[in-house]
Each structure stands twice: as structure tokens, then as C-alpha cells.
Design an enzyme around this catalytic site. Structure first.
Site, PDB file in Angstrom:
ATOM      1  CG  HIS A 116      -0.261   0.094   2.527  1.00 32.56           C
ATOM      2  ND1 HIS A 116       0.239  -1.012   3.200  1.00 32.56           N
ATOM      3  CD2 HIS A 116       0.025   1.166   3.324  1.00 32.56           C
ATOM      4  CE1 HIS A 116       0.768  -0.635   4.349  1.00 32.56           C
ATOM      5  NE2 HIS A 116       0.665   0.683   4.444  1.00 32.56           N
ATOM      6  CG  HIS A 180       3.686   6.711  11.122  1.00 29.77           C
ATOM      7  ND1 HIS A 180       4.771   7.275  10.481  1.00 29.77           N
ATOM      8  CD2 HIS A 180       3.354   5.626  10.367  1.00 29.77           C
ATOM      9  CE1 HIS A 180       5.070   6.578   9.395  1.00 29.77           C
ATOM     10  NE2 HIS A 180       4.230   5.568   9.309  1.00 29.77           N
TER      11      HIS A 180
END
Length: 315
Positions: A116, A180
Site C-alpha cells: 500500500h 508515527h
């Protein structure tokens, strides 16, 4: 001579699965629409995409810091499309040869499997994984040990030099980041079965992939609820990264350390190396550049400091 431009963007497998408040989603959608309009006006002949992998196509059995795909195939994780990309093999090989000549060691793959990290930007920005000719450039952003941050800048510079002589309109895309720390496994201290997966790779069963995606979903839910089991987002760090790249302060980039990334912004903040490479590539072809749009939101539901930028050569 090539005409170049740039778009960088965060990606998240939780988009559409664990969304924030509607006004935040609307703001992200508007920023992506602005990026698509910028791309439409630029009308690229070729996209050079710098992106990471998340132990879906590249594993510790052979973990290069950089790899360029002369052919590439999407595995179709997180509901992205599976199948071949429209890779410009001639340009990919041209880039490999030039990057090697600039003393940057880069691997070549004739069957690069992408996830992805590449597929989501292709679908969001262009409408499909095979909608535009592309050269995928893998940058390791999760598998420790990682090299100096300056190496991503050096890679990007060499890639920019490689395409500078093309009679094409080339869009550089950086996919990943910013701060993140999702539950991506680490080899050090992993259980034997997890370590074997990180080393050997292979196709996950439907049940194993579902369990993996569920762990990411639960991390996003916990982070949004203030019950984080992962490192929190760092908007201040994100803002400084975006400022430094917009100002082309590559001397500052070269001073950043892998340890500082993890401490300040989480293990997966190393994905911002894709932004560094993309901006360095633009600088190598355009000299001075200007950022014409810049969007940012910390979105815990997506476990992402979420940024989108567009840049072009300065007038």
C-alpha cells in the site's frame, strides 16, 4: 531536458477503516483534490515514486537500503489493487546505472513486490496502480539497522540527476511519514515465528493477513481514544521536517540521525526518508524550488502525522 515537479503525501492503511471526524476527512479530501489538480496541470509523462515497504515485499533474507524496480507487482494489501504496475523499464535501468555511478549503492529488482505504500498513492493521486508510467524506488523505512539519513538525500540527488536529461515531464512522489509508530514488528526480540516471517517472507494466509490488519486497526482506535499502546504523534517534529524540506535546508537534513527519528517521532517516522529523497531529486533537476501547497493534520485514528505537499521549480 526534463521538466519536474513534486508531490509528497502520507499514506495510511486505516483510511476509510477508522476515520476521524468528518470535517478532518473533508479537509484531507480537499488537500488531495488540490494535489490532483496540481498533477493534472503538470501532466506528467512519468512518475518516480519513492516509497517504503512494510514487510510485504522486502524481507530480511535480503534487506537493501534502496532498490529500484524495473518491473513491479502490487500485492493488494488493505484492499488496494493487486497486479502489475506500468513500469518504465528503460528509465528504471537508466536511473540504476546513474545512481551506481554516483557511489550510491542501489539494488535492482526485476520483480519488485510493492504494498500500500506505493499502491495507495497511485490510486489516490492517479486513479489506479497502472494509470501512469512509474519507476518505483524502495527506501527502507522500517527494518533496523538503518543508514544515515543523509543517504536518502544522496539517493534522491542521484535519481534527479539521472532523469534530468530526459525529454519528459517527471513528477517525483514521496510516500510515507510523518511521525508515527504503528505496530510494525521489530526483528530484535521477536518471537521465533515472527522473526521467521520477517526474514523469509512469503504470502500470508487470509487469516494471518486479517490478524495483522486488525492489530493496526486496534492501534489506531487506541491512539484516538487516548489509550495508546504506541508512541504518540509529534506535530512539532512534523512541522520542522516540512519546514526544513520546503526551505531546501539539506545541511540540516544531513545532521539528522536514525536514533533521533525514533526517539522524537516513532520507528516508522523513517518513512520520511521518501520525502527527503523526493525533495532532493527536485532540487537536483530544478535548482531552487517553491512549495505551492502544504497540508498537515495529526490524525491519531490513522496513526499518522498526515501531510501532503506540492512543489515546483521556482519562477
Amino acid at each position: 531536458m526534463a521538466v519536474t515537479a513534486l508531490v509528497t503525501m502520507s499514506h495510511s492503511p486505516l483510511m476509510g477503516r477508522n476515520d476521524p471526524e468528518p470535517e478532518v476527512v473533508a479537509a484531507v479530501d480537499a488537500a488531495f483534490e488540490e494535489a490532483r489538480a496540481f498533477i493534472g496541470d503538470f501532466a506528467p509523462d512519468l512518475v518516480v515514486m519513492f516509497a517504503p515497504d512494510h514487510y510485504n515485499g522486502v524481507f530480511y533474507r535480503l534487506m537493501p537500503p534502496f532498490c529500484i524496480g524495473a518491473r513491479a507487482l502490487s500485492i493488494g494489501d488493505y484492499d488496494t489493487a493487486a497486479g502489475p504496475l506500468d513500469v518504465d523499464r528503460e528509465v528504471a535501468l537508466r536511473i540504476v546505472r546513474h545512481v551506481l555511478s554516483r557511489d550510491v549503492d542501489v539494488a535492482l529488482s526485476e520483480r519488485l513486490e510493492i504494498d500500500h505504500g506505493v499502491a495507495q498513492p497511485l490510486e489516490i493521486l492517479f486513479g489506479g496502480i497502472d494509470a501512469v508510467p512509474v519507476v518505483p524506488v524502495f527506501i527502507n523505512g522500517v527494518a533496523e539497522p538503518l543508514g544515515p539519513v543523509r543517504r536518502a538525500r544522496q539517493l534522491g540527488q542521484a535519481v534527479g540527476e539521472a532523469v534530468a536529461g530526459l525529454d519528459k515531464r517527471v513528477l517525483f512522489v514521496g510516500s510515507g511519514g510523518l511521525s508515527h509508530d504503528p505496530p510494525v514488528p521489530q526483528l530484535d526480540g521477536a518471537a521465533p515465528e515472527v522473526a521467521e516471517r520477517l526474514i523469509a517472507g512469503g504470502v500470508l494466509s487470509r487469516e494471518a493477513r486479517a490478524a495483522r490488519e486488525q492489530r493496526v486497526l486496534e492501534a489506531g482506535q487506541a491512539l484516538a481514544a487516548g489509550a495508546a499502546t504506541v508512541q504518540p504523534l509529534n506535530p512539532q517534529w512534523d512541522a520542522e521536517v516540512m519546514r526544513v524540506l520546503a526551505a531546501a535546508e539539506f545541511d540540516v537534513v544531513d545532521s539528522w540521525t536514525p536514533e533521533g527519528f525514533v526517539e522524537d517521532a516513532g520507528h516508522s517516522s523513517h518513512e520520511v526518508r521518501t520525502w527527503i529523497a523526493a525533495y532532493a531529486a527536485l532540487a537536483a533537476t530544478a535548482g531552487r524550488y517553491e512549495v505551492i501547497s502544504s497540508f498537515y493534520r495529526p490524525i491519531p485514528e490513522w496513526v499518522a502525522g498526515f501531510g501532503i505537499t506540492a512543489a515546483r521549480p521556482a519562477a
